[in-house]
Scaffold this active site. Structure first.
Site, PDB file in Angstrom:
ATOM      1  N   GLU A  39     -22.311  10.138   1.249  1.00 42.86           N
ATOM      2  CA  GLU A  39     -20.987   9.988   0.642  1.00 42.86           C
ATOM      3  C   GLU A  39     -19.987  11.049   1.108  1.00 42.86           C
ATOM      4  O   GLU A  39     -18.798  10.764   1.248  1.00 42.86           O
ATOM      5  CB  GLU A  39     -21.092  10.001  -0.886  1.00 42.86           C
ATOM      6  CG  GLU A  39     -21.536   8.673  -1.488  1.00 42.86           C
ATOM      7  CD  GLU A  39     -23.032   8.435  -1.417  1.00 42.86           C
ATOM      8  OE1 GLU A  39     -23.769   9.385  -1.074  1.00 42.86           O
ATOM      9  OE2 GLU A  39     -23.473   7.302  -1.699  1.00 42.86           O
ATOM     10  N   HIS A  65     -25.000   5.018 -12.893  1.00 40.73           N
ATOM     11  CA  HIS A  65     -24.398   3.861 -12.222  1.00 40.73           C
ATOM     12  C   HIS A  65     -23.460   3.100 -13.149  1.00 40.73           C
ATOM     13  O   HIS A  65     -23.238   1.913 -12.965  1.00 40.73           O
ATOM     14  CB  HIS A  65     -25.488   2.903 -11.717  1.00 40.73           C
ATOM     15  CG  HIS A  65     -26.304   3.436 -10.586  1.00 40.73           C
ATOM     16  ND1 HIS A  65     -27.276   4.396 -10.763  1.00 40.73           N
ATOM     17  CD2 HIS A  65     -26.298   3.162  -9.265  1.00 40.73           C
ATOM     18  CE1 HIS A  65     -27.834   4.675  -9.595  1.00 40.73           C
ATOM     19  NE2 HIS A  65     -27.257   3.949  -8.667  1.00 40.73           N
TER      20      HIS A  65
END
Lengths: 327, 329
Positions: B63, B132
């Site tokens: 990321e 998440h």
């Protein structure tokens, strides 16, 4: 590789410009004329000069917290650099960035960076754009040995290789991450050992020898330009001053003997001796060059001191790019 | 094509990206699994087949480097769309988002332009648990230099995404995972919705509900129920959270004199706190009740549906919140 006398003078000039700028900045800092932090590049001049000497104007570099040398080597303007260090409105960053964020995107210098390791992912982005445009531009990520212990570096190196990007990873291994010696923070001696783990070639060069650095850089840059993908150069070098500032509060984390040994290998003076030995230059040539560039530094200091500070109404300027008429 | 052609929220996102990629060869996408796979939520479906591997790039699970790719490519002239699969993963990339993307222009004295869009998927409701499911928009809105967008329906999704791509600043487009299948009429032509402009999605006179993303839809359901009791709710969807359309909120507060802010994020330190604060600063004399806030409890998002269904605010909690605001005299 044989380099012309013009190229040797070019590399020498880049190094002397860095040395003079940094020595002047150090003196100003000791006189309390520079606000903020100051990380000097003195001792490491051969690395930025040897690498940037292999680049075109439209190639990109990312830098580190020790970034003045990279900007100077890429063609940075003394006046605007010195003004930025003093926090003046005429500086490269209009007084918004200072030493740790000095930059000139028109020279392809995408910023010194206050976050260790953060420049490498940005260099990957520049390399991606260069490959995307297909005009043969390359990107160079300058980074220190210490930054190869942070995640961003590993992500960048791996992604550059996975996407086969035109990039050179140029490591300045000065043996210390801030004040801690390399052997306390990594279990390998040579940073370049890491290159194989990403699938890129790597070489070790004497970072005090501008010709050695330049030879390796020419090869790596040409590889990238020709579509050969990433590679790494590890330049073994040393910073003559402290991590921060000049004497840095008298902290003793390196022995005087160690510093003295490295100073004997001064990249500028040893190169001058070689150029004289080889009949490329005379001492008088160098005297003229130093005198000319010293005058440029004096001019830059005067320019910076005479320049105005930014006014408070500038605080909110350039937070965003204006989108008038857009959307 | 008729005006009532329907697209899902996910398809509206996809069409915005596709149309902008057709219009501008400098636009490209990069992220995890977005190529042949089309993204884990299908929002990038078919784009690599249409535009090729050069412009729709599968990246490593990295990321920091994904956002760094966007920073470096945008500052050197391209117009990247970089995708972070789940909003929770912004935390992995936070240095590149906060210290690099948001600040380069300012630190360089203006000598940088970063026309990049970070796309991600936020919100709960899928039993995806604490890593998440988060709504972390407040973290992003706190950072000068970023723009933050959270559409609540397919029409806004397409228009806002087109504006994000055209925007010359780093922008974060937060898709809500529970809205991906929502279907509604979406025009076929490319259109933009200005960033920083909110929308009155239901006019009313008794109380203002400020709600964005999934909560805007929950507010519409709540308003129907409240209308049966004679409570006429005005619902404002800010659509863009940074910059925030404060004028629209203040004007509505002055009109209805009562305000409830509904957010899915943890209540403490969320956007609702900022909105409530602005309203009391600028419309204090018009208020008949304190500005009230609905938000998640101060805990990570729990996994079990038995817990998560109580954790995330919904139309019922908004109905209760409005009744409480209306009860103040």
């Amino acid at each position: 590789m044989d380099f012309s006398s013009a190229k040797q003078f070019d590399l020498h000039r880049r190094m002397v410009r860095i040395r003079l700028f940094e020595e002047a900045a150090g003196r100003l800092a000791e006189a309390n004329k520079l606000p903020g932090f100051l990380h000097l590049y003195v001792g490491e001049e051969a690395v930025a000069s040897g690498v940037c000497g292999a680049l075109n104007d439209d190639d990109h570099i990312t830098s580190t917290h020790r970034g003045h040398g990279h900007l100077v080597a890429k063609g940075g303007d003394f006046n605007r650099m010195m003004a930025e260090l003093m926090g003046k409105s005429t500086g490269y960053c209009k007084g918004k960035g200072g030493s740790m964020h000095i930059s000139d995107t028109s020279l392809g210098m995408l910023g010194a960076n206050g976050i260790v390791g953060a420049g490498s992912p940005i260099a990957v982005g520049a390399a991606f754009a260069n490959k995307y445009r297909g005009k043969g531009q390359v990107a160079v990520a300058f980074f220190g040995d210490g930054s190869t212990n942070i995640g961003a570096f590993h992500e960048a190196a791996n992604m550059a290789c996975a996407l086969h990007l035109p990039i050179v990873f140029a490591c300045e291994n000065n043996e210390y991450g801030e004040f801690t010696p390399r052997d306390k923070t990594m279990a390998i001696t040579d940073v370049v050992d890491r290159a194989a783990g990403y699938g890129m070639p790597g070489v070790i060069v004497d970072g005090m020898d501008v010709i050695a650095v330049h030879e390796a850089a020419v090869e790596a840059v040409e590889r990238a330009r020709q579509g050969g993908g990433p590679s790494m150069i590890e330049a073994k070098t040393y910073r003559f001053y402290n991590h921060h500032g000049v004497q840095n509060l008298g902290l003793k984390y390196r022995s005087d003997e160690e510093v003295a040994v490295w100073k004997l290998r001064d990249p500028i003076f040893t190169f001058e001796d070689r150029m004289i030995e080889n009949g490329v230059a005379t001492r008088a040539n160098f005297d003229d060059i130093w005198a000319e560039l010293r005058a440029d530094i004096d001019t830059a200091i005067q320019f910076a001191e005479d320049s105005p500070y930014p006014t408070p109404d500038q605080i909110l300027v350039n937070v965003y790019t204006s989108m008038t008429g857009a959307n | 094509m008729s005006d009532d052609r329907k697209l899902t929220y996910a398809q509206a996102f996809n069409e915005a990206v596709s149309q902008m990629m057709e219009a501008d060869p400098d636009v490209f996408c990069a992220g995890e699994d977005i190529g042949a796979f089309g993204g884990v939520f299908g929002t990038f479906a078919g784009l690599q087949a249409k535009f090729g591997e050069k412009r729709v790039v599968d990246t490593p699970i990295s990321e920091q480097a994904i956002v760094g790719l966007g920073v470096g490519a945008s500052v050197t002239g391209l117009r990247p769309i970089v995708d972070l699969m789940f909003m929770d993963f912004i935390c992995v990339a936070f240095d590149q988002i906060v210290n690099q993307a948001a600040k380069l222009k300012y630190m360089f004295g203006g000598d940088a332009t970063l026309p990049m869009t970070i796309t991600t998927a936020g919100g709960g409701g899928l039993s995806a648990a604490a890593q998440h499911s988060q709504s972390l928009e407040a973290l992003l809105c706190h950072i000068p230099g970023l723009k933050v967008v959270m559409p609540s329906n397919p029409y806004d999704m397409k228009g806002l995404m087109i504006s994000c791509i055209k925007e010359n600043n780093p922008t974060v487009m937060i898709k809500h995972k529970r809205l991906l299948g929502m279907s509604a009429p979406v025009p076929t032509e490319a259109y933009g919705i200005p960033l920083g402009k909110g929308n009155i999605i239901r006019p009313g006179k008794d109380v203002t509900i400020v709600a964005y993303a999934r909560m805007a839809n929950e507010a519409l359901i709540a308003a129907k129920e409240l209308a049966e009791d004679g409570i006429d709710c005005e619902i404002i969807d800010p659509r863009t959270l940074q910059p925030l359309d404060s004028d629209l909120l203040i004007d509505s507060a002055k009109k209805t004199n009562r305000v409830l802010v509904a957010q899915e994020a943890v209540r403490f330190g969320g956007l609702g706190a900022e909105i409530a604060s602005q309203i009391q600063e600028l419309a204090f004399d018009y208020l008949d009740a304190p500005v009230s806030r609905i938000g998640a409890p101060f805990s990570p998002v729990p996994f079990s549906p038995a817990l998560e269904s109580h954790y995330i605010p919904d139309s019922k909690s908004i109905v209760k919140g409005v009744r409480d605001v209306m009860a103040r005299r």
